[in-house]
Scaffold this active site. Structure first.
Site, PDB file in Angstrom:
ATOM      1  N   LYS A  38     -22.932  26.479  55.819  1.00 23.53           N
ATOM      2  CA  LYS A  38     -24.261  26.858  56.296  1.00 23.53           C
ATOM      3  C   LYS A  38     -24.169  27.599  57.627  1.00 23.53           C
ATOM      4  O   LYS A  38     -24.780  28.660  57.810  1.00 23.53           O
ATOM      5  CB  LYS A  38     -25.124  25.616  56.437  1.00 23.53           C
ATOM      6  CG  LYS A  38     -26.577  25.898  56.800  1.00 23.53           C
ATOM      7  CD  LYS A  38     -27.413  24.614  56.772  1.00 23.53           C
ATOM      8  CE  LYS A  38     -27.511  24.057  55.375  1.00 23.53           C
ATOM      9  NZ  LYS A  38     -28.353  22.855  55.303  1.00 23.53           N
ATOM     10  N   ARG A  93     -29.492  19.982  60.838  1.00 23.40           N
ATOM     11  CA  ARG A  93     -29.009  19.889  59.467  1.00 23.40           C
ATOM     12  C   ARG A  93     -27.484  19.793  59.429  1.00 23.40           C
ATOM     13  O   ARG A  93     -26.793  20.289  60.314  1.00 23.40           O
ATOM     14  CB  ARG A  93     -29.422  21.126  58.654  1.00 23.40           C
ATOM     15  CG  ARG A  93     -30.900  21.258  58.358  1.00 23.40           C
ATOM     16  CD  ARG A  93     -31.134  22.502  57.504  1.00 23.40           C
ATOM     17  NE  ARG A  93     -32.469  22.588  56.935  1.00 23.40           N
ATOM     18  CZ  ARG A  93     -33.472  23.266  57.473  1.00 23.40           C
ATOM     19  NH1 ARG A  93     -33.289  23.921  58.608  1.00 23.40           N
ATOM     20  NH2 ARG A  93     -34.653  23.309  56.890  1.00 23.40           N
ATOM     21  N   GLY A 127     -28.084  17.835  49.332  1.00 19.79           N
ATOM     22  CA  GLY A 127     -28.806  16.578  49.437  1.00 19.79           C
ATOM     23  C   GLY A 127     -27.977  15.374  49.816  1.00 19.79           C
ATOM     24  O   GLY A 127     -28.508  14.275  49.954  1.00 19.79           O
ATOM     25  N   MET A 172     -26.117  14.809  52.597  1.00 22.21           N
ATOM     26  CA  MET A 172     -26.117  14.415  54.014  1.00 22.21           C
ATOM     27  C   MET A 172     -27.503  14.632  54.613  1.00 22.21           C
ATOM     28  O   MET A 172     -28.419  15.091  53.946  1.00 22.21           O
ATOM     29  CB  MET A 172     -25.019  15.169  54.761  1.00 22.21           C
ATOM     30  CG  MET A 172     -23.622  14.698  54.383  1.00 22.21           C
ATOM     31  SD  MET A 172     -22.323  15.574  55.248  1.00 22.21           S
ATOM     32  CE  MET A 172     -22.442  17.198  54.507  1.00 22.21           C
ATOM     33  N   ARG A 191     -26.205  30.674  50.402  1.00 25.40           N
ATOM     34  CA  ARG A 191     -24.912  30.152  49.958  1.00 25.40           C
ATOM     35  C   ARG A 191     -24.714  30.577  48.519  1.00 25.40           C
ATOM     36  O   ARG A 191     -25.677  30.930  47.829  1.00 25.40           O
ATOM     37  CB  ARG A 191     -24.868  28.625  50.066  1.00 25.40           C
ATOM     38  CG  ARG A 191     -25.932  27.907  49.245  1.00 25.40           C
ATOM     39  CD  ARG A 191     -26.004  26.436  49.585  1.00 25.40           C
ATOM     40  NE  ARG A 191     -27.092  25.769  48.869  1.00 25.40           N
ATOM     41  CZ  ARG A 191     -27.539  24.553  49.152  1.00 25.40           C
ATOM     42  NH1 ARG A 191     -26.986  23.863  50.127  1.00 25.40           N
ATOM     43  NH2 ARG A 191     -28.530  24.018  48.473  1.00 25.40           N
ATOM     44  N   HIS A 206     -33.916  18.053  43.728  1.00 18.50           N
ATOM     45  CA  HIS A 206     -32.605  17.403  43.838  1.00 18.50           C
ATOM     46  C   HIS A 206     -32.011  17.158  42.458  1.00 18.50           C
ATOM     47  O   HIS A 206     -30.843  17.450  42.199  1.00 18.50           O
ATOM     48  CB  HIS A 206     -32.747  16.082  44.600  1.00 18.50           C
ATOM     49  CG  HIS A 206     -31.481  15.290  44.660  1.00 18.50           C
ATOM     50  ND1 HIS A 206     -31.164  14.314  43.724  1.00 18.50           N
ATOM     51  CD2 HIS A 206     -30.433  15.342  45.513  1.00 18.50           C
ATOM     52  CE1 HIS A 206     -29.984  13.802  44.026  1.00 18.50           C
ATOM     53  NE2 HIS A 206     -29.528  14.397  45.101  1.00 18.50           N
ATOM     54  N   ARG A 235       1.200  13.621  17.014  1.00 16.17           N
ATOM     55  CA  ARG A 235       1.602  12.213  17.120  1.00 16.17           C
ATOM     56  C   ARG A 235       1.570  11.597  15.725  1.00 16.17           C
ATOM     57  O   ARG A 235       0.505  11.226  15.228  1.00 16.17           O
ATOM     58  CB  ARG A 235       0.648  11.485  18.076  1.00 16.17           C
ATOM     59  CG  ARG A 235       0.762  11.959  19.513  1.00 16.17           C
ATOM     60  CD  ARG A 235      -0.476  11.667  20.335  1.00 16.17           C
ATOM     61  NE  ARG A 235      -1.578  12.558  19.950  1.00 16.17           N
ATOM     62  CZ  ARG A 235      -2.557  12.951  20.778  1.00 16.17           C
ATOM     63  NH1 ARG A 235      -2.539  12.563  22.033  1.00 16.17           N
ATOM     64  NH2 ARG A 235      -3.518  13.740  20.353  1.00 16.17           N
ATOM     65  N   ARG A 237       6.194  15.002  17.005  1.00 13.32           N
ATOM     66  CA  ARG A 237       6.892  13.868  17.616  1.00 13.32           C
ATOM     67  C   ARG A 237       7.116  12.797  16.559  1.00 13.32           C
ATOM     68  O   ARG A 237       6.158  12.343  15.909  1.00 13.32           O
ATOM     69  CB  ARG A 237       6.071  13.280  18.772  1.00 13.32           C
ATOM     70  CG  ARG A 237       6.779  12.139  19.492  1.00 13.32           C
ATOM     71  CD  ARG A 237       5.956  11.603  20.653  1.00 13.32           C
ATOM     72  NE  ARG A 237       4.797  10.842  20.192  1.00 13.32           N
ATOM     73  CZ  ARG A 237       3.847  10.374  21.000  1.00 13.32           C
ATOM     74  NH1 ARG A 237       3.901  10.630  22.305  1.00 13.32           N
ATOM     75  NH2 ARG A 237       2.830   9.690  20.530  1.00 13.32           N
ATOM     76  N   SER A 262       9.684  18.677  26.247  1.00 16.20           N
ATOM     77  CA  SER A 262       8.241  18.546  26.435  1.00 16.20           C
ATOM     78  C   SER A 262       8.022  17.350  27.353  1.00 16.20           C
ATOM     79  O   SER A 262       8.390  16.228  27.008  1.00 16.20           O
ATOM     80  CB  SER A 262       7.531  18.328  25.099  1.00 16.20           C
ATOM     81  OG  SER A 262       6.134  18.225  25.313  1.00 16.20           O
ATOM     82  N   GLY A 314       6.261  14.475  28.675  1.00 13.92           N
ATOM     83  CA  GLY A 314       5.162  13.563  28.336  1.00 13.92           C
ATOM     84  C   GLY A 314       4.643  12.948  29.624  1.00 13.92           C
ATOM     85  O   GLY A 314       5.047  11.849  30.003  1.00 13.92           O
ATOM     86  N   THR A 315       3.758  13.664  30.301  1.00 12.11           N
ATOM     87  CA  THR A 315       3.397  13.265  31.658  1.00 12.11           C
ATOM     88  C   THR A 315       2.547  12.002  31.726  1.00 12.11           C
ATOM     89  O   THR A 315       2.442  11.395  32.795  1.00 12.11           O
ATOM     90  CB  THR A 315       2.683  14.425  32.387  1.00 12.11           C
ATOM     91  OG1 THR A 315       1.615  14.914  31.572  1.00 12.11           O
ATOM     92  CG2 THR A 315       3.669  15.543  32.686  1.00 12.11           C
ATOM     93  N   ASN A 316       1.929  11.601  30.597  1.00 10.08           N
ATOM     94  CA  ASN A 316       1.217  10.316  30.616  1.00 10.08           C
ATOM     95  C   ASN A 316       2.200   9.178  30.896  1.00 10.08           C
ATOM     96  O   ASN A 316       2.031   8.397  31.834  1.00 10.08           O
ATOM     97  CB  ASN A 316       0.514  10.064  29.278  1.00 10.08           C
ATOM     98  CG  ASN A 316      -0.575  11.076  28.999  1.00 10.08           C
ATOM     99  OD1 ASN A 316      -1.031  11.775  29.889  1.00 10.08           O
ATOM    100  ND2 ASN A 316      -0.983  11.163  27.749  1.00 10.08           N
ATOM    101  N   CYS A 334       2.828  17.930  27.568  1.00 11.27           N
ATOM    102  CA  CYS A 334       1.885  17.585  26.505  1.00 11.27           C
ATOM    103  C   CYS A 334       1.063  16.347  26.834  1.00 11.27           C
ATOM    104  O   CYS A 334       0.457  15.753  25.949  1.00 11.27           O
ATOM    105  CB  CYS A 334       2.619  17.393  25.178  1.00 11.27           C
ATOM    106  SG  CYS A 334       3.862  16.081  25.231  1.00 11.27           S
ATOM    107  N   TYR A 361       4.663  26.518  28.362  1.00 10.57           N
ATOM    108  CA  TYR A 361       3.345  26.232  27.780  1.00 10.57           C
ATOM    109  C   TYR A 361       2.818  24.901  28.292  1.00 10.57           C
ATOM    110  O   TYR A 361       3.554  24.069  28.841  1.00 10.57           O
ATOM    111  CB  TYR A 361       3.409  26.218  26.250  1.00 10.57           C
ATOM    112  CG  TYR A 361       4.190  25.056  25.665  1.00 10.57           C
ATOM    113  CD1 TYR A 361       3.576  23.831  25.410  1.00 10.57           C
ATOM    114  CD2 TYR A 361       5.547  25.180  25.374  1.00 10.57           C
ATOM    115  CE1 TYR A 361       4.296  22.763  24.889  1.00 10.57           C
ATOM    116  CE2 TYR A 361       6.270  24.128  24.843  1.00 10.57           C
ATOM    117  CZ  TYR A 361       5.631  22.913  24.604  1.00 10.57           C
ATOM    118  OH  TYR A 361       6.341  21.858  24.094  1.00 10.57           O
TER     119      TYR A 361
END
Length: 895
Positions: free
Chosen positions: A26, A96, A105, A107, A352, A468, A574, A630, A777, A779-781, A844, A864
């Site tokens: 702002k 403000r 809205g 703050m 803005r 709002h 899977r 897999r 690949s 498997g990030t989980n 993946c 990928y």
């Protein structure tokens, strides 16, 4: 000496638009508009560095700040020709917040500051309008008491309503000066009653109280919730903007409004907004009065006879239209503008980049690129990839029957069905338990932010298109119907009524934020239309991005959906999901319960044709694109019954004794199955399982290639590998089966065998493993679970505490832990490719659809990402943005 305060006004400013980190959005834009020569009320900005100092020093200010603020106040006094606190010619100001990114809205704001029992008389004399002066005073007392002193605002609303009832009027504007004097006196008395001390009369005390309240509001719960939902760092802080007041409540030649240079709901190139005559800004955004439309065309479309600004103040409207065009051209983006008309003169209070729906963001980006305002590459950066999720889900079926209860304003597009809930806390609780809820309120306030986020949609009986509820809902991508004035909402009774019909809490309604319709019951939906601007932007993204985007899919429906959304193959199929199919679960259980290998092979022979057909369908749908399959991953006990009543049913279906079934289930049960007998460990113990799956894959690939003429190159993935030897053993078995199938079919089949990197040791030993693996690949989980020692299923109970305390920036299962897990991904990729230069590498896990994680994958050089089908477009756009960022980094590095 640190500069804590920056002034603006009278056609010049000490700040600029590129100083948002210091001045907040702002403050930076007020400075920029002043430099552009627009009519901006003069003022000054206290920097975000003061906010940081404030919280680092036990809420104390720098020693020289007061002197700098006093200097800035004198600067404003000189421009305005009035004096702060002067009884005869008072300068009044607004105070403000202003963070570097918009937090609408969240703050605090205080208007009309500087009024007291003496200055209100001076204001009345200067303006020649006693009613206006006391209207401003009662507003200030209420707002200051609420925001700064902590007196509940409803206490003042009750006094106001009592006065209107006593006078027999419905609108605030129908009260006269004497009424407002009495209200102001009653407001002061109520504040003294609540606090045990009188309302402050000293203007400087008021100013510093308001400044402290604004800085303090950075840490109120609603602001913290908003920051968490929008990934805004806590240490950014807020600036404070102090600005000379201009008044929209000085009579019928005065007004206040909020406007957008383009429609924030649809993106249409048309002025959009609302205004109120004889009002102040909070009247518009808080929904206290239902606003009027900005343009004549919007008024006619809404079928209302209340005149638009274009009709009631045509000269002001033309001037405002020039401001719109000037600001949009200057900022090269759609602008959200607040303005006030004081006795016929236009003042611009704020600009803005406007919050917008995903649909609008798409259209505005594509249109502006087509108009030559921005480039195509810039257009790609203007759309938040995560916001595309709004466009990828069904909308109401136009042919479905609708039981319309009422109609309000179409405040945020999209449709949603859910149970009616009147309380934000309850909405959050029910949503956390899996319920779809529609939050219904008379009007929303910043305290409702958590309930709005939890809800599928929002319905209010008051408020306009820029209220709002509307602004926040559009930012969140939630459908919203506001200003449904015919609804009577009884919060205490937990019901709403309209035209003789009553809907109670817990009953289902449907809202359509595109039409404003509110319907009783659930309405059927249709699939989204992914053409037009969506297709155009995706086409631009595909030309820019380097990363390929695949989908996690194992059913024909998921595979087809993924293709429709532009997936370039399947990155994770899977196979265990296929095993749970009712047609084959009996054979799977027979295999698990078999006493020896012969018994297992006999059961697997029943599964083989079904598994083969699964793969044929996927290969056909993917039409020659890569498919990564897999092999079986979960522990075997997951396929056996768990509840007592299930044991009898399963035992009967298998023709065995319940005791035998329970005994075998007990033998297979593990204390920590996530690290137990699963993945490649199953393949080592029971190689016949992986051999059956390899045969099904090979036979399906040969069959599909012959049938359709498309070369199928299956990618067979061995899960949970920790050592080279595990992969070597299983690769040899899989390869032998494929070779046998080729001999039997008289066919030649190219295929790849790779592994899922989901254990830290696998990433560390990636060089050795790459001697066997043809692709990785990540498997990030599971890699996140095993690296952080966190259970994805259980950590939800305390992750919020970790995020709140700054231990994690965000949920590591949603957005990749780049410093820890990311380092393993980078290390594994580099070590693998050092041994096998052509190693294909992707991820993946769920992170494959997270824009921040995708940006990291681009820096690592992965080939990928793979994500759920509905996140494929998100990944395509995020990959394009990551590529553009990388190009920008390279360009800077070579300059």
């Amino acid at each position: 000496m640190t500069k804590w305060v920056y002034t603006f006004g009278d056609g010049k400013a000490e700040g600029r638009a590129d100083m948002k980190n210091l001045l907040g959005g702002k403050g930076a834009n007020l400075a920029e508009m002043s430099n552009l020569g627009l009519t901006v009320p003069p003022g000054f900005t206290i920097t975000t560095e003061v906010c940081t100092y404030f919280y680092q020093n036990n809420q104390q200010y720098p020693a020289d700040l007061k002197a700098r603020v006093d200097e800035a106040v004198r600067h404003v006094e000189k421009i305005v020709g009035a004096a702060f606190g002067d009884a005869k010619n008072p300068l009044l100001v607004s105070v403000r917040s202003g963070a570097r990114v918009s937090m609408p809205g969240m703050m605090d704001t205080v208007l009309n500051l500087g009024l007291n029992d003496q200055t209100v008389k001076g204001l009345a004399t200067q303006s020649g309008n006693e009613r206006f002066a006391y209207d401003s005073y009662r507003r200030f007392i209420q707002m200051y008491s609420d925001v700064v002193l902590g007196v509940e605002h409803y206490l003042f609303e009750e006094i106001l309503e009592e006065m209107k009832d006593e006078k027999g009027v419905t609108l605030d504007t129908e009260l006269d000066a004497e009424d407002l004097k009495k209200i102001a006196a009653a407001f002061k008395a109520k504040t003294e009653e609540e606090l045990g001390r009188p309302f402050p009369q000293d203007a400087n005390e008021q100013l510093w109280g308001a400044i402290s309240a604004v800085f303090g509001s950075w840490q109120v719960e609603r602001a913290k919730t908003y920051r968490r939902l929008h990934d805004i760092p806590e240490d950014w802080g807020t600036a404070v903007n102090v600005q000379a007041m201009v008044f929209g409540n000085m009579g019928d030649d005065s007004a206040t409004g909020v406007a957008f240079t383009r429609d924030p709901a649809t993106g249409e190139k048309a002025y959009y907004g609302e205004y109120l005559i004889n009002a102040q800004g909070e009247d518009v955004v808080a929904g206290i009065r239902t606003p009027q439309y900005l343009t004549k065309s919007a008024r006619l479309a809404a079928k209302t006879d209340k005149p638009s600004l274009e009709e009631s103040m045509p000269v002001v409207f033309r001037e405002l239209a020039g401001v719109f065009d000037k600001l949009e051209h200057h900022y090269r983006d759609m602008q959200d503008i607040e303005f006030t008309v004081q006795r016929g003169k236009l003042w611009v209070l704020q600009t803005r980049s406007g919050k917008r729906t995903a649909k609008a963001a798409l259209k505005i980006a594509v249109d502006m690129a087509s108009e030559g305002v921005i480039t195509r590459d810039q257009a790609l950066t203007r759309v938040d990839p995560a916001a595309l999720d709004q466009l990828l889900h069904p909308t109401l079926d136009p042919r479905a029957p609708r039981d319309i209860l009422t109609k309000g304003l179409p405040a945020s597009p999209g449709a949603a069905s859910g149970i009616v809930v009147f309380d934000s806390d309850e909405a959050e609780t029910l949503a956390n338990n899996g319920a779809a809820v529609i939050l219904v309120r008379v009007e929303t306030s910043p305290e409702d932010i958590h309930g709005m986020h939890a809800a599928k949609g929002i319905l209010t009986s008051r408020g306009g298109m820029t209220s709002h509820a509307a602004v926040v809902a559009r930012g969140m991508g939630r459908p919203c119907v506001s200003g449904a004035g015919s609804l009577f909402i009884n919060m205490k009774a937990g019901e709403m009524s309209c035209a003789g019909r009553t809907v109670k809490a817990g009953e289902v309604i449907t809202i359509d934020g595109s039409t404003g319709e509110v319907m009783v019951g659930e309405v059927a939906t249709v699939k989204p239309e992914l053409a037009g601007d969506f297709a155009t932007l995706m086409g631009w993204a595909d030309k820019v991005r380097r990363l390929k985007v695949r989908a996690n899919a194992e059913t024909p429906l998921d595979a087809r959906t993924a293709r429709e959304f532009g997936a370039e193959g399947i990155g994770l199929c899977r196979t265990e999901h296929m095993f749970f199919d009712p047609d084959r679960i009996i054979a799977v259980r027979q295999m698990i319960l078999a006493e020896d290998e012969a018994g297992r092979r006999a059961a697997l022979a029943k599964i083989l044709p079904m598994q083969r057909q699964d793969f044929v369908e996927l290969f056909e749908i993917m039409h020659g694109l890569p498919v990564t399959i897999r092999l079986l991953d979960p522990p075997l006990h997951e396929f056996l019954p768990h509840e007592e009543e299930e044991f009898a049913e399963v035992a009967k279906a298998l023709g065995i004794d319940v005791y035998v079934l329970k005994k075998r289930t007990g033998e297979l049960r593990e204390f920590n199955p996530m690290l137990g007998h699963r993945g490649c460990r199953l393949g080592v113990s029971y190689p016949e399982i992986y051999e059956m799956q390899a045969r099904a894959i090979a036979e399906a690939a040969v069959e599909t290639s012959r049938k359709n003429g498309n070369t199928v190159v299956p990618e067979i993935m061995i899960p949970l590998v920790a050592t080279r030897r595990e992969l070597q053993i299983l690769k040899e078995k899989v390869s032998a089966v494929v070779k046998t199938v080729c001999q039997e079919k008289g066919a030649k089949l190219d295929f790849l065998v790779g592994t899922m990197i989901e254990l830290p040791r696998a990433a560390l030993m990636a060089g050795e493993i790459a001697e066997e693996a043809q692709f990785f690949s990540f498997g990030t989980n599971d890699l996140t679970q095993t690296t952080l020692g966190l259970s994805r299923d259980d950590s939800g109970r305390f992750l919020d505490d970790y995020i709140r305390n700054g231990i994690f920036e965000r949920d590591p299962f949603v957005s990749l832990d780049i410093d820890g897990v990311g380092q393993l991904v980078r290390m594994g990729t580099e070590r693998g490719r050092a041994v096998r230069a052509d190693l294909k590498v992707g991820i993946c896990g769920e992170h494959g659809g997270d824009p921040a994680s995708i940006a990291f994958c681009e820096t690592v050089g992965l080939d990928y990402v793979s994500c759920s089908p509905y996140r494929v477009p998100i990944a395509r756009l995020a990959a394009a943005q990551a590529a553009l960022t990388a190009m920008g980094v390279k360009a800077k590095a070579t300059e």
